[in-house]
Design an enzyme around this catalytic site. Structure first.
Site, mmCIF file in Angstrom:
data_model
loop_
_atom_site.group_PDB
_atom_site.id
_atom_site.type_symbol
_atom_site.label_atom_id
_atom_site.label_comp_id
_atom_site.label_asym_id
_atom_site.label_seq_id
_atom_site.Cartn_x
_atom_site.Cartn_y
_atom_site.Cartn_z
ATOM 1 C CG HIS A 59 48.955 43.794 36.531
ATOM 2 N ND1 HIS A 59 48.769 45.148 36.677
ATOM 3 C CD2 HIS A 59 48.121 43.221 37.461
ATOM 4 C CE1 HIS A 59 47.887 45.392 37.628
ATOM 5 N NE2 HIS A 59 47.463 44.229 38.123
ATOM 6 C CG HIS A 89 43.296 41.374 39.149
ATOM 7 N ND1 HIS A 89 43.899 40.932 40.307
ATOM 8 C CD2 HIS A 89 44.103 42.343 38.646
ATOM 9 C CE1 HIS A 89 45.010 41.617 40.499
ATOM 10 N NE2 HIS A 89 45.160 42.476 39.511
ATOM 11 C CD GLU A 92 44.520 46.703 39.243
ATOM 12 O OE1 GLU A 92 45.266 47.637 39.590
ATOM 13 O OE2 GLU A 92 44.824 45.507 39.412
#
Length: 145
Positions: free
Chosen positions: A8, A87, A136
């Site tokens: 994502h 992110h 991440e």
């Protein structure tokens, strides 16, 4: 370290409801999950699922709104009051091995490994060590490809 699937893109937003309206009414998104609170990370979260032609899971857009005044994304929103990309998240098969490999390369890990919004372990790598992008790293959710 081998690059895994992009899971994502995280977008910090001042209002998750306004962002949902934007993706639904302007971008034509039809698969928007219900928002939920993730107080242990200081955010309210909503996933917008993007379609694919292959039947596989598309990349998600993770909308993140501050949960309260102590949220770690408040600083980001102070600098970017309308919100913006916060992110990028990539999957790995084993989070402990990935963390060890990043640390062995001298990459700065931000905080402990913890459970993320998908219910799997995650950690963040400092943007200065990742070409300017907060990254991440998440363990691939069970049952995903």
């Amino acid at each position: 370290m081998k690059l895994g699937r992009m899971n994502h893109l995280g977008y910090a937003v001042p209002s998750i409801e306004a962002a949902i309206s934007h993706y639904r009414d302007v971008m034509g998104a039809t698969d928007i999950e219900e928002p939920f609170d993730l107080p242990e990370q200081g955010v309210k979260v909503c996933f917008v699922n993007t379609p694919t032609d292959s039947g596989m899971n598309g990349t998600q857009i993770e909308l993140i709104e501050p949960f309260d005044a102590t949220s770690p994304i408040n600083n980001f929103l102070e600098k970017n009051p309308q919100g913006g990309q916060h992110h990028v998240c990539f999957e790995v098969p084993d989070i402990a091995t990935a963390r060890e490999e990043f640390e062995a390369m001298g990459k700065r890990i931000l905080g402990p490994t913890r459970i993320g919004a998908h219910g799997t372990p995650i950690f963040f790598v400092h943007p200065k060590d990742m070409q300017g992008m907060l990254t991440e790293i998440m363990e691939t959710p069970k049952g995903d490809h």
